[in-house]
Scaffold this active site. Structure first.
Site, short mmCIF file in Angstrom:
data_model
loop_
_atom_site.label_atom_id
_atom_site.label_comp_id
_atom_site.label_asym_id
_atom_site.label_seq_id
_atom_site.Cartn_x
_atom_site.Cartn_y
_atom_site.Cartn_z
N PHE A 11 5.74 -2.45 -35.61
CA PHE A 11 4.74 -2.48 -34.54
C PHE A 11 5.32 -3.01 -33.24
O PHE A 11 5.36 -2.32 -32.21
CB PHE A 11 3.57 -3.34 -35.02
CG PHE A 11 2.55 -3.68 -33.97
CD1 PHE A 11 2.06 -2.72 -33.09
CD2 PHE A 11 2.05 -4.98 -33.89
CE1 PHE A 11 1.10 -3.04 -32.14
CE2 PHE A 11 1.09 -5.31 -32.95
CZ PHE A 11 0.62 -4.34 -32.08
N ASP A 58 31.07 -2.64 -26.88
CA ASP A 58 31.99 -3.75 -26.57
C ASP A 58 32.79 -4.08 -27.83
O ASP A 58 32.59 -5.12 -28.44
CB ASP A 58 31.16 -4.96 -26.11
CG ASP A 58 32.02 -6.17 -25.81
OD1 ASP A 58 33.16 -6.00 -25.35
OD2 ASP A 58 31.53 -7.30 -26.04
N PRO A 59 33.69 -3.20 -28.25
CA PRO A 59 34.39 -3.40 -29.52
C PRO A 59 35.21 -4.68 -29.59
O PRO A 59 35.48 -5.19 -30.68
CB PRO A 59 35.30 -2.17 -29.62
CG PRO A 59 35.42 -1.66 -28.22
CD PRO A 59 34.11 -1.97 -27.56
N ASN A 86 12.51 -13.33 -42.59
CA ASN A 86 12.18 -14.22 -41.47
C ASN A 86 13.15 -15.38 -41.29
O ASN A 86 13.28 -15.90 -40.17
CB ASN A 86 10.78 -14.79 -41.65
CG ASN A 86 9.72 -13.72 -41.74
OD1 ASN A 86 9.91 -12.60 -41.26
ND2 ASN A 86 8.60 -14.03 -42.36
N THR A 111 6.62 -17.10 -33.86
CA THR A 111 5.17 -16.94 -34.03
C THR A 111 4.43 -18.25 -33.83
O THR A 111 4.95 -19.33 -34.13
CB THR A 111 4.84 -16.38 -35.43
OG1 THR A 111 3.41 -16.39 -35.62
CG2 THR A 111 5.47 -17.23 -36.53
N TYR A 136 4.43 -17.59 -44.18
CA TYR A 136 4.88 -16.86 -43.00
C TYR A 136 5.35 -17.83 -41.92
O TYR A 136 6.44 -17.70 -41.36
CB TYR A 136 3.75 -15.98 -42.48
CG TYR A 136 4.10 -15.23 -41.22
CD1 TYR A 136 5.10 -14.27 -41.21
CD2 TYR A 136 3.40 -15.46 -40.03
CE1 TYR A 136 5.42 -13.57 -40.05
CE2 TYR A 136 3.71 -14.76 -38.88
CZ TYR A 136 4.72 -13.83 -38.89
OH TYR A 136 5.04 -13.15 -37.74
N LYS A 140 9.29 -18.25 -40.71
CA LYS A 140 9.60 -17.95 -39.32
C LYS A 140 10.19 -19.17 -38.61
O LYS A 140 11.09 -19.02 -37.76
CB LYS A 140 8.35 -17.47 -38.59
CG LYS A 140 7.88 -16.08 -38.96
CD LYS A 140 8.88 -15.00 -38.53
CE LYS A 140 8.92 -14.83 -37.02
NZ LYS A 140 9.85 -13.73 -36.62
#
Length: 329
Positions: A11, A58-59, A86, A111, A136, A140
């Site tokens: 999303f 950018d090797p 996460n 988050t 979650y 995170k």
């Protein structure tokens, strides 16, 4: 700027890809956890570093550029899956980027759930100690800490945008707003297919768990704007910083759902009920972000109203453009 975008298939990632390319950046998308056959979840840091450097053109790893991490797990997974997406993935990316002679800047999307319980009636600043209460939020936060630790030691210039609950077109069906919008779209199609063409307008029941919480919401397009501004900001201003990105206001979820119903124009009756045997909710009752720092460091302010986000979400859901949703909110 050359930008590697992680989580481009989700999303947030899809909106970011459109916004970055629209702003003239050259974007290489690493959708999910793989790119070009490389599994970011298991590949050695050296291979990841080489893949990022090559994607940035950018090797030798000496030319800068940027990595934006919009990958993550929020719904339809267990805590182990959340930890992998996460916490472990950002840590692996940081270790890989630190191997480059001149690491690209890293923008990590965090988050609001990293903060845990907010104080009712008070916006939460970046100085508030994180105390997440959900898997979650906890996973995170580990990703955020990995980025900040690397920035603090000068290994990787990293910034964390700590984002409120995200609204707008394409919101995942695993989220509250995405779920309600999808069900309203289904109700609209059912009414249109009714023998009387829906003229009877018999109210449709929308059954939801109890809506008690207050939440801060931000339009997904305003998140994109915040990322663009972060990429354009001087590194000495934003590296090592957490910056809140939100609407700056708390909205009661019951009022938010009712507004979505009202905007749909459908005859819907919302019923809140506790499902027997359903797991208890342990998230917080109040979330509101203090967005003063975003204004000061980035010149950023939310540009889309919540009604704008809800109208566009309804339109996208009616067109069948919702997503199952595994990226951060």
């Amino acid at each position: 700027m050359n930008v590697v975008l992680l989580g481009a298939g989700g999303f947030l990632g899809a909106h970011l890809h459109r916004g970055l390319t629209g702003a003239g950046h050259r974007v290489v998308s690493f959708a999910g956890t793989g790119a070009g056959g490389l599994d970011l979840a298991s590949a050695p840091p050296g291979r990841i570093a080489a893949a990022v450097a090559d994607a940035l053109g950018d090797p030798d790893g000496t030319g800068g550029g940027a990595v934006v991490n919009a990958a993550g797990r929020a719904w339809n997974t267990d805590e182990a899956g959340m930890h992998a997406g996460n916490a472990e993935l950002p840590a692996r990316i940081v270790r890989a980027l630190a191997l480059l002679a001149r690491p690209p800047r890293l923008v990590q999307l965090g988050t609001v759930h990293e903060y845990g319980a907010g104080t009712t009636g008070t916006p939460t600043p970046e100085t508030a100690p994180p105390a997440p209460v959900t898997p979650y939020g906890r996973t995170k936060l580990l990703g955020t800490e990995a980025v900040l630790a690397a920035a603090g030691t000068g290994r990787v210039p990293g910034t964390v945008l700590r984002i409120a609950n995200v609204a707008g077109p394409g919101a995942p069906t695993g989220s509250l707003l995405g779920s309600v919008a999808a069900r309203l779209a289904d109700a609209a199609r059912a009414l249109d297919a009714a023998p009387d063409g829906g003229t009877g307008r018999t109210p449709v029941e929308l059954r939801l768990p109890p809506l008690r919480a207050w939440r801060d919401f931000v339009d997904v397009r305003d998140v994109t704007d915040a990322v663009l501004r972060t990429l354009a900001a001087p590194l000495d201003r934003v590296s090592g910083r957490v910056i809140n990105i939100g609407g700056g206001a708390a909205v009661h979820t019951r009022e938010l759902v009712q507004r979505l119903v009202d905007l749909s124009g459908l005859p819907v009756r919302t019923v809140e009920e506790t499902v027997p045997g359903a797991p208890a909710r342990h998230d917080t009752e109040w979330q509101q972000l203090d967005i003063t720092r975003a204004a000061a460091l980035l010149g950023w302010h939310p540009g889309h109203s919540l009604d704008h986000a809800l109208r566009d979400l309804l339109a996208a859901s009616s067109a069948g453009n919702g997503t199952a949703g595994r990226t951060t909110r």
